[in-house]
Design a protein around this motif. Structure first.
Motif, PDB file in Angstrom:
ATOM      1  N   LEU A 146      -1.008  11.102   6.374  1.00 23.27           N
ATOM      2  CA  LEU A 146      -2.451  11.333   6.450  1.00 23.27           C
ATOM      3  C   LEU A 146      -3.009  11.764   5.095  1.00 23.27           C
ATOM      4  CD1 LEU A 146      -5.077  11.477   8.010  1.00 23.27           C
ATOM      5  CD2 LEU A 146      -4.380  13.746   8.854  1.00 23.27           C
ATOM      6  N   ALA A 147      -2.307  12.636   4.404  1.00 26.36           N
ATOM      7  CA  ALA A 147      -2.739  13.031   3.057  1.00 26.36           C
ATOM      8  C   ALA A 147      -2.799  11.811   2.138  1.00 26.36           C
ATOM      9  CB  ALA A 147      -1.790  14.090   2.490  1.00 26.36           C
ATOM     10  N   ALA A 148      -1.803  10.958   2.233  1.00 26.66           N
ATOM     11  CA  ALA A 148      -1.782   9.744   1.405  1.00 26.66           C
ATOM     12  C   ALA A 148      -2.952   8.826   1.758  1.00 26.66           C
ATOM     13  CB  ALA A 148      -0.451   9.012   1.584  1.00 26.66           C
ATOM     14  N   GLN A 149      -3.267   8.716   3.049  1.00 25.75           N
ATOM     15  CA  GLN A 149      -4.396   7.869   3.449  1.00 25.75           C
ATOM     16  C   GLN A 149      -5.717   8.430   2.932  1.00 25.75           C
ATOM     17  OE1 GLN A 149      -3.281   7.891   7.666  1.00 25.75           O
ATOM     18  NE2 GLN A 149      -3.100   5.670   7.561  1.00 25.75           N
ATOM     19  N   ILE A 150      -5.856   9.736   2.910  1.00 22.34           N
ATOM     20  CA  ILE A 150      -7.060  10.351   2.343  1.00 22.34           C
ATOM     21  C   ILE A 150      -7.145  10.031   0.853  1.00 22.34           C
ATOM     22  CG2 ILE A 150      -8.159  12.562   1.772  1.00 22.34           C
ATOM     23  CD1 ILE A 150      -6.965  13.604   4.490  1.00 22.34           C
ATOM     24  N   LEU A 151      -6.041  10.184   0.148  1.00 19.50           N
ATOM     25  CA  LEU A 151      -6.017   9.871  -1.290  1.00 19.50           C
ATOM     26  C   LEU A 151      -6.261   8.389  -1.544  1.00 19.50           C
ATOM     27  CD1 LEU A 151      -2.951  12.040  -2.305  1.00 19.50           C
ATOM     28  CD2 LEU A 151      -5.334  12.471  -2.923  1.00 19.50           C
ATOM     29  N   ALA A 152      -5.808   7.547  -0.637  1.00 19.96           N
ATOM     30  CA  ALA A 152      -5.954   6.095  -0.800  1.00 19.96           C
ATOM     31  C   ALA A 152      -7.418   5.660  -0.843  1.00 19.96           C
ATOM     32  CB  ALA A 152      -5.221   5.367   0.326  1.00 19.96           C
ATOM     33  N   LEU A 153      -8.312   6.474  -0.318  1.00 25.11           N
ATOM     34  CA  LEU A 153      -9.738   6.138  -0.364  1.00 25.11           C
ATOM     35  C   LEU A 153     -10.255   6.000  -1.786  1.00 25.11           C
ATOM     36  CD1 LEU A 153     -10.993   8.514   2.473  1.00 25.11           C
ATOM     37  CD2 LEU A 153     -10.795   6.009   2.570  1.00 25.11           C
ATOM     38  N   SER A 154      -9.630   6.725  -2.718  1.00 21.63           N
ATOM     39  CA  SER A 154     -10.105   6.679  -4.107  1.00 21.63           C
ATOM     40  C   SER A 154      -9.005   6.307  -5.104  1.00 21.63           C
ATOM     41  CB  SER A 154     -10.726   8.028  -4.499  1.00 21.63           C
ATOM     42  OG  SER A 154      -9.779   9.064  -4.344  1.00 21.63           O
ATOM     43  N   HIS A 155      -7.821   5.907  -4.596  1.00 19.64           N
ATOM     44  CA  HIS A 155      -6.706   5.511  -5.465  1.00 19.64           C
ATOM     45  C   HIS A 155      -6.100   4.210  -4.937  1.00 19.64           C
ATOM     46  CE1 HIS A 155      -6.955   9.864  -6.280  1.00 19.64           C
ATOM     47  NE2 HIS A 155      -6.427   9.586  -7.452  1.00 19.64           N
ATOM     48  N   GLU A 156      -6.471   3.102  -5.531  1.00 16.50           N
ATOM     49  CA  GLU A 156      -6.001   1.798  -5.053  1.00 16.50           C
ATOM     50  C   GLU A 156      -4.483   1.685  -5.082  1.00 16.50           C
ATOM     51  OE1 GLU A 156      -5.835  -1.733  -3.278  1.00 16.50           O
ATOM     52  OE2 GLU A 156      -7.639  -0.487  -3.450  1.00 16.50           O
ATOM     53  N   ASP A 157      -3.837   2.271  -6.089  1.00 14.15           N
ATOM     54  CA  ASP A 157      -2.375   2.195  -6.165  1.00 14.15           C
ATOM     55  C   ASP A 157      -1.728   2.908  -4.979  1.00 14.15           C
ATOM     56  OD1 ASP A 157      -3.405   4.597  -7.312  1.00 14.15           O
ATOM     57  OD2 ASP A 157      -1.532   4.944  -8.382  1.00 14.15           O
ATOM     58  N   ILE A 158      -2.282   4.032  -4.579  1.00 10.40           N
ATOM     59  CA  ILE A 158      -1.761   4.745  -3.413  1.00 10.40           C
ATOM     60  C   ILE A 158      -2.038   3.936  -2.154  1.00 10.40           C
ATOM     61  CG2 ILE A 158      -1.988   6.822  -1.992  1.00 10.40           C
ATOM     62  CD1 ILE A 158      -2.474   8.395  -4.603  1.00 10.40           C
ATOM     63  N   ALA A 159      -3.219   3.320  -2.063  1.00  8.01           N
ATOM     64  CA  ALA A 159      -3.558   2.490  -0.902  1.00  8.01           C
ATOM     65  C   ALA A 159      -2.535   1.372  -0.727  1.00  8.01           C
ATOM     66  CB  ALA A 159      -4.961   1.915  -1.053  1.00  8.01           C
ATOM     67  N   GLN A 160      -2.131   0.749  -1.820  1.00  5.64           N
ATOM     68  CA  GLN A 160      -1.145  -0.331  -1.741  1.00  5.64           C
ATOM     69  C   GLN A 160       0.218   0.191  -1.280  1.00  5.64           C
ATOM     70  OE1 GLN A 160      -1.230  -2.247  -5.573  1.00  5.64           O
ATOM     71  NE2 GLN A 160      -3.325  -2.983  -5.284  1.00  5.64           N
ATOM     72  N   ARG A 161       0.619   1.353  -1.774  1.00  8.09           N
ATOM     73  CA  ARG A 161       1.911   1.917  -1.364  1.00  8.09           C
ATOM     74  C   ARG A 161       1.889   2.333   0.109  1.00  8.09           C
ATOM     75  NH1 ARG A 161       1.568   3.957  -6.723  1.00  8.09           N
ATOM     76  NH2 ARG A 161       1.025   6.063  -6.059  1.00  8.09           N
ATOM     77  N   VAL A 162       0.766   2.885   0.559  1.00  8.18           N
ATOM     78  CA  VAL A 162       0.642   3.253   1.969  1.00  8.18           C
ATOM     79  C   VAL A 162       0.701   1.991   2.838  1.00  8.18           C
ATOM     80  CG1 VAL A 162      -0.921   4.197   3.732  1.00  8.18           C
ATOM     81  CG2 VAL A 162      -0.582   5.418   1.577  1.00  8.18           C
ATOM     82  N   ALA A 163       0.041   0.938   2.410  1.00  4.97           N
ATOM     83  CA  ALA A 163       0.072  -0.326   3.172  1.00  4.97           C
ATOM     84  C   ALA A 163       1.497  -0.860   3.273  1.00  4.97           C
ATOM     85  CB  ALA A 163      -0.850  -1.356   2.527  1.00  4.97           C
ATOM     86  N   ARG A 164       2.254  -0.790   2.182  1.00  4.61           N
ATOM     87  CA  ARG A 164       3.652  -1.243   2.213  1.00  4.61           C
ATOM     88  C   ARG A 164       4.484  -0.370   3.151  1.00  4.61           C
ATOM     89  NH1 ARG A 164       2.745  -2.208  -3.335  1.00  4.61           N
ATOM     90  NH2 ARG A 164       3.709  -0.237  -3.940  1.00  4.61           N
ATOM     91  N   GLN A 165       4.255   0.938   3.106  1.00  7.66           N
ATOM     92  CA  GLN A 165       4.991   1.854   3.981  1.00  7.66           C
ATOM     93  C   GLN A 165       4.691   1.546   5.438  1.00  7.66           C
ATOM     94  OE1 GLN A 165       3.572   4.629   5.924  1.00  7.66           O
ATOM     95  NE2 GLN A 165       5.583   5.216   6.627  1.00  7.66           N
ATOM     96  N   LYS A 166       3.434   1.309   5.767  1.00  5.16           N
ATOM     97  CA  LYS A 166       3.058   0.986   7.148  1.00  5.16           C
ATOM     98  C   LYS A 166       3.691  -0.333   7.585  1.00  5.16           C
ATOM     99  CE  LYS A 166      -0.291   4.100   8.188  1.00  5.16           C
ATOM    100  NZ  LYS A 166      -0.784   4.628   9.424  1.00  5.16           N
ATOM    101  N   ALA A 167       3.701  -1.312   6.691  1.00  6.43           N
ATOM    102  CA  ALA A 167       4.309  -2.608   7.028  1.00  6.43           C
ATOM    103  C   ALA A 167       5.804  -2.457   7.297  1.00  6.43           C
ATOM    104  CB  ALA A 167       4.072  -3.611   5.902  1.00  6.43           C
ATOM    105  N   SER A 168       6.440  -1.549   6.588  1.00  2.74           N
ATOM    106  CA  SER A 168       7.880  -1.364   6.773  1.00  2.74           C
ATOM    107  C   SER A 168       8.214  -0.802   8.151  1.00  2.74           C
ATOM    108  CB  SER A 168       8.457  -0.442   5.675  1.00  2.74           C
ATOM    109  OG  SER A 168       8.112   0.912   5.902  1.00  2.74           O
ATOM    110  N   LEU A 169       7.261  -0.147   8.785  1.00  5.62           N
ATOM    111  CA  LEU A 169       7.502   0.386  10.123  1.00  5.62           C
ATOM    112  C   LEU A 169       7.764  -0.742  11.114  1.00  5.62           C
ATOM    113  CD1 LEU A 169       4.753   3.167  10.252  1.00  5.62           C
ATOM    114  CD2 LEU A 169       7.200   3.445   9.764  1.00  5.62           C
TER     115      LEU A 169
END
Length: 168
Positions: free
Chosen positions: A124-147
């Protein structure tokens, strides 16, 4: 490197649970710090931390506590940053901590994950940060896909298990 997320726990006895948050933030390459502060034993330090976190560059606070679980709420009362509470399983299987965190008064919101849900707090913290950090958004998307990939692998392994009356 300055921390974007601050993980605060009531005592180091919470570290076995909070280690999952640390590992997830590390895997997502998000700078974080970890400290122990007690709402009851070090109230001035908690207030000082909360009031100065934003000025140090922290964007999200993950606060864990068990039993009375006042720490997330005290921090939320002293900062405008998002605070995510992690109730730690203790006396009443964590229900006491969960209720202490979710029952905040109007105007002092504290997001809350499940009991011992440190990994979800980090996501959740990463998703909040992803709102203003595209690099974090991409890493969160990859992490979610790995699930989903983990479930597909699990189903492939289950398909290989044989029983006389198993139909799949």
């Amino acid at each position: 490197m300055k921390p974007l997320v601050s993980i605060i726990m009531g005592s180091t006895s919470d570290m076995p649970v909070m280690e999952k948050a640390c590992q997830m933030l590390n895997d997502l390459q998000i700078p974080f710090e970890v400290n122990a502060l007690s709402a009851h034993r070090t109230p001035e330090a908690v207030e000082n931390f909360a009031k100065n976190a934003a000025g140090r560059g922290v964007k999200v606070i993950v606060a864990a506590a068990g039993m009375a679980a006042a720490l997330p709420g005290v921090i939320a009362a002293n900062t405008t940053l998002p605070v995510i509470g992690v109730p730690i399983k203790g006396m009443l299987d964590g229900l006491d901590a969960l209720l202490s965190i979710v029952q905040m008064p109007p105007g002092i919101p504290t997001a809350t994950v499940g009991v011992n849900g440190a990994m979800n707090a980090a996501v959740l913290a990463a998703q909040i940060l992803a709102l203003s950090h595209e690099d974090i958004a991409q890493r969160v998307a990859r992490q979610k896909a790995s699930l989903g990939e983990k479930i597909e692998k699990a189903n492939a392994e289950l398909a290989a298990v044989k029983y006389d009356f198993k139909t799949n």
